[in-house]
Enzyme design. Structure first.
Site, PDB file in Angstrom:
ATOM      1  N   ASN A 187       0.780  -1.172  -0.058  1.00 15.05           N
ATOM      2  CA  ASN A 187      -0.054   0.031  -0.012  1.00 15.05           C
ATOM      3  C   ASN A 187       0.994   1.252   0.010  1.00 15.05           C
ATOM      4  O   ASN A 187       1.724   1.338   0.936  1.00 15.05           O
ATOM      5  CB  ASN A 187      -0.987   0.025   1.201  1.00 15.05           C
ATOM      6  N   TRP A 188       1.072   1.691  -1.180  1.00 17.85           N
ATOM      7  CA  TRP A 188       1.906   2.936  -1.248  1.00 17.85           C
ATOM      8  C   TRP A 188       1.429   4.375  -0.547  1.00 17.85           C
ATOM      9  O   TRP A 188       2.216   5.137  -0.637  1.00 17.85           O
ATOM     10  CB  TRP A 188       2.351   3.149  -2.777  1.00 17.85           C
ATOM     11  N   LYS A 189      -0.007   4.150  -0.209  1.00 16.14           N
ATOM     12  CA  LYS A 189      -0.335   5.604   0.443  1.00 16.14           C
ATOM     13  C   LYS A 189      -0.065   6.805  -0.589  1.00 16.14           C
ATOM     14  O   LYS A 189      -0.298   6.442  -1.839  1.00 16.14           O
ATOM     15  CB  LYS A 189      -0.130   5.687   1.721  1.00 16.14           C
ATOM     16  N   HIS A 248      -9.398   1.328   4.844  1.00 13.69           N
ATOM     17  CA  HIS A 248      -8.356   1.533   5.478  1.00 13.69           C
ATOM     18  C   HIS A 248      -8.478   2.514   6.792  1.00 13.69           C
ATOM     19  O   HIS A 248      -9.311   3.562   6.450  1.00 13.69           O
ATOM     20  CB  HIS A 248      -6.919   2.048   4.588  1.00 13.69           C
ATOM     21  N   GLU A 257      -6.750   4.941   7.756  1.00  9.03           N
ATOM     22  CA  GLU A 257      -6.605   6.431   7.382  1.00  9.03           C
ATOM     23  C   GLU A 257      -7.695   6.930   6.613  1.00  9.03           C
ATOM     24  O   GLU A 257      -8.020   8.099   6.784  1.00  9.03           O
ATOM     25  CB  GLU A 257      -5.251   6.566   6.792  1.00  9.03           C
ATOM     26  N   GLU A 269      -5.771  -4.668  10.492  1.00  8.46           N
ATOM     27  CA  GLU A 269      -4.558  -3.643  10.650  1.00  8.46           C
ATOM     28  C   GLU A 269      -4.911  -2.843  12.164  1.00  8.46           C
ATOM     29  O   GLU A 269      -5.622  -1.967  12.097  1.00  8.46           O
ATOM     30  CB  GLU A 269      -4.545  -2.476   9.828  1.00  8.46           C
ATOM     31  N   GLY A 321       2.622   2.194  10.876  1.00 14.96           N
ATOM     32  CA  GLY A 321       3.713   3.180  10.883  1.00 14.96           C
ATOM     33  C   GLY A 321       4.573   3.724  12.001  1.00 14.96           C
ATOM     34  O   GLY A 321       5.127   4.358  12.065  1.00 14.96           O
ATOM     35  N   SER A 365       3.249  -2.258  10.513  1.00 10.95           N
ATOM     36  CA  SER A 365       4.796  -2.445  10.619  1.00 10.95           C
ATOM     37  C   SER A 365       5.263  -3.684  10.329  1.00 10.95           C
ATOM     38  O   SER A 365       6.204  -4.048  10.992  1.00 10.95           O
ATOM     39  CB  SER A 365       5.129  -1.772  12.152  1.00 10.95           C
ATOM     40  N   GLY A 391       2.612  -1.177   4.313  1.00 15.64           N
ATOM     41  CA  GLY A 391       2.651   0.261   3.940  1.00 15.64           C
ATOM     42  C   GLY A 391       4.019   0.730   3.684  1.00 15.64           C
ATOM     43  O   GLY A 391       4.866   0.223   2.534  1.00 15.64           O
ATOM     44  N   GLY A 392       4.878   1.178   4.602  1.00 13.11           N
ATOM     45  CA  GLY A 392       6.351   1.695   4.449  1.00 13.11           C
ATOM     46  C   GLY A 392       7.311   0.876   3.879  1.00 13.11           C
ATOM     47  O   GLY A 392       8.000   1.079   2.975  1.00 13.11           O
TER      48      GLY A 392
HETATM   49  P1  PGA Z   1       2.809   0.324   7.862  1.00 12.41           P
HETATM   50  O1  PGA Z   1       1.307   0.353   7.228  1.00 12.41           O
HETATM   51  O2  PGA Z   1       3.343  -1.102   6.880  1.00 12.41           O
HETATM   52  O3  PGA Z   1       3.710   1.378   7.121  1.00 12.41           O
HETATM   53  O4  PGA Z   1       2.735   0.211   9.052  1.00 12.41           O
HETATM   54  C1  PGA Z   1       0.615  -0.407   6.902  1.00 12.41           C
HETATM   55  C2  PGA Z   1      -0.879  -0.150   6.268  1.00 12.41           C
HETATM   56  O5  PGA Z   1      -1.481   1.030   6.628  1.00 12.41           O
HETATM   57  O6  PGA Z   1      -1.445  -0.578   5.421  1.00 12.41           O
END
Ligand code: PGA
Length: 249
Positions: free
Chosen positions: A10-12, A93, A95, A163, A169, A208, A229-230
């Protein structure tokens, strides 16, 4: 029931055209791990070029609108994602739930729209830190699934992602036992909603995940992959997670 592992990035709100080069090494790692499904949810601006650059890679979106088209400035619909070459979308998600006030009812409508538009769906749920501290994590996750799962959902097009918001993050992850407990609760909730079909629905862990902790996370019962994500932004960090999934089988 044996379910194929899925490693989804997930590149956000990251990734310019130069970042497309990362997809070449990610696609190569996916080819080298035929037992693992690999997907990348890129920003909407890159869906077309990502899908054209790596047609074998599963490229998708991070959100879709609940309507197929119309006067919704700034939004994108499932048919538009599909037309651009995307094959799936994330919905719900945390966010999106936090930044845009999306409720589980909204998430459900988006999942239905995605399926109607020919996309597979990764539907996210997860508790906040306060909810975990209050001992409510399992109840929150169960309620989110119940309220956001579309009728007729099945593993052919729907994947769940657990999640925990406090793990996204932050470099913090739940213990393997905590992940196992939530995934068991999620599976039981699915079973209550869709019966034996629950066995076919993959449940990813997200929050994470890195190359260092992926093997331990994939060893947890009922963990069918990861939403990353990251560590999905560069092939150098994402490929080791794909390789860990391949080793986990
Ligand atoms: P993260 O994000 O791996 O950077 O913690 C995961 C996500 O929000 O899908």
């Amino acid at each position: 029931m044996a379910r194929r592992k899925l490693v989804a990035g997930n590149w956000k709100m990251n990734g310019d055209r130069a970042a497309l080069a990362e997809l070449d090494a990610i696609a190569a790692a996916a080819r080298a791990a035929p037992g693992v499904d690999v997907a990348v949810a890129v920003p909407a601006t890159l869906i077309l070029s990502a899908a054209e650059r790596q047609p074998e890679l599963d490229i998708g979106a991070q959100d879709v609108h609940a309507a197929d088209k119309g006067a919704h400035t700034g939004d994108i619909s499932a048919p538009l994602v599909r037309d651009a070459g995307g094959h799936f979308t994330i919905v719900g998600h945390s966010e999106r739930r936090a930044d845009h006030g999306e409720t589980s009812a909204d998430v459900r409508a988006k999942a239905i729209a995605a399926h109607r538009g020919g996309l597979r769906v990764i539907l996210c749920v997860g508790e906040t830190g306060e909810e975990r501290d209050a001992g409510e994590a399992e109840a929150v996750v169960s309620r989110q699934i119940t309220e956001s799962l579309p009728d007729g959902a099945d593993g052919g097009w729907l994947t769940l992602a657990y999640e925990p918001v406090w793990a996204i993050g932050t470099g913090r992850t739940p213990t393997p036992d905590d992940i196992a407990a939530i995934h068991a609760t999620a599976r039981a909730t699915l079973r209550g909603l869709i019966g034996d079909g629950a066995d076919g629905v993959r449940i990813l862990y997200g929050g994470s995940v890195t190359g260092d902790n992926a093997a331990a996370i994939f060893a947890v019962p009922d963990v069918d992959g990861a939403l990353v994500g990251g560590a999905s932004l560069t092939a150098a960090k994402f490929v080791p997670i794909i390789e860990a999934a391949a080793r986990a089988g």
